[in-house]
Motif scaffolding. Structure first.
Motif, PDB file in Angstrom:
ATOM      1  N   HIS A  92       0.833  -1.200   0.000  1.00 57.18           N
ATOM      2  CA  HIS A  92       0.000   0.000   0.000  1.00 57.18           C
ATOM      3  C   HIS A  92       0.867   1.249   0.000  1.00 57.18           C
ATOM      4  N   ASP A 124       1.882   4.910   1.489  1.00 60.39           N
ATOM      5  CA  ASP A 124       1.879   5.753   2.679  1.00 60.39           C
ATOM      6  C   ASP A 124       2.050   7.194   2.216  1.00 60.39           C
ATOM      7  N   ARG A 166       2.902  10.778   3.316  1.00 63.59           N
ATOM      8  CA  ARG A 166       3.580  11.447   4.433  1.00 63.59           C
ATOM      9  C   ARG A 166       3.279  12.937   4.381  1.00 63.59           C
ATOM     10  N   GLN A 212      -1.856  15.527   9.684  1.00 64.10           N
ATOM     11  CA  GLN A 212      -2.191  14.271   9.016  1.00 64.10           C
ATOM     12  C   GLN A 212      -3.681  13.959   9.156  1.00 64.10           C
ATOM     13  N   HIS A 227      -0.936   7.209  12.740  1.00 62.76           N
ATOM     14  CA  HIS A 227      -1.364   7.219  11.342  1.00 62.76           C
ATOM     15  C   HIS A 227      -2.866   6.941  11.222  1.00 62.76           C
ATOM     16  N   VAL A 240      -5.517   4.853   8.544  1.00 66.12           N
ATOM     17  CA  VAL A 240      -5.668   3.949   7.403  1.00 66.12           C
ATOM     18  C   VAL A 240      -6.967   4.344   6.702  1.00 66.12           C
ATOM     19  N   PHE A 283      -4.610   2.636   2.064  1.00 68.77           N
ATOM     20  CA  PHE A 283      -3.397   3.454   2.135  1.00 68.77           C
ATOM     21  C   PHE A 283      -3.382   4.146   3.481  1.00 68.77           C
ATOM     22  N   CYS A 284      -2.231   4.660   3.858  1.00 73.63           N
ATOM     23  CA  CYS A 284      -2.091   5.326   5.152  1.00 73.63           C
ATOM     24  C   CYS A 284      -1.721   6.783   4.964  1.00 73.63           C
ATOM     25  N   ALA A 289       0.228   9.581   7.319  1.00 73.09           N
ATOM     26  CA  ALA A 289       1.027   9.701   8.537  1.00 73.09           C
ATOM     27  C   ALA A 289       1.892  10.944   8.430  1.00 73.09           C
TER      28      ALA A 289
END
Length: 138
Positions: A84, A86, A88, A98, A120, A122, A131-132, A134
């Motif tokens: 996935h 991430d 940032r 975030q 984070h 999700v 996807f995340c 963070a």
């Protein structure tokens, strides 16, 4: 030897996901490779049944990150992603940056799936790809 890489997302609606991921990443439509003027012309050389609407190709505006290909496939997503993305987010002095980004992406068609408070979030894109979001490392 250093290599580059692209990421590919399978989907049922490439244009829907392209719009979402342009919002999520700040990416733009990648121009077709020279000498082609359109993606349709580029695809025609391969004699494939796909049309230009069956895919989308995105890139960072300054070509700084991996390209993202979004391709229509006949089968639906059935299991959790094995890989996935991430995203940032720079904190810029705001520890909640975030969460603000995650809320914005939920409003753009994503869904918040899990909140790991202080670390984070999700999310799922409009087709459920996880996807995340963070904070960026200092």
């Amino acid at each position: 030897m250093t290599v580059t890489f692209d990421l590919t997302l399978d989907c049922t609606d490439a244009q829907l996901l392209a719009a979402f991921w342009k919002t999520a990443l700040g990416y733009v439509d990648e121009p077709p490779p020279p000498p082609f003027r359109t993606r349709g012309e580029w695809l025609a050389q391969f004699d494939l049944p796909e049309s230009a609407g069956d895919g989308a190709w995105l890139c960072h505006p300054q070509r700084a990150g991996p390209r993202l290909a979004i391709l229509k496939v006949p089968e639906p997503k059935t299991v959790k992603n094995r890989l996935h993305i991430d995203i940032r987010v720079p904190r810029d002095g705001d520890p909640a940056a975030q969460w603000a980004r995650a809320e914005r992406l939920a409003g753009a068609g994503g869904a918040i799936l899990v909140e790991a408070e202080g670390h984070h979030v999700v999310l799922g894109d409009p087709e459920g790809n996880e996807f995340c979001v963070a904070a960026a490392s200092a």
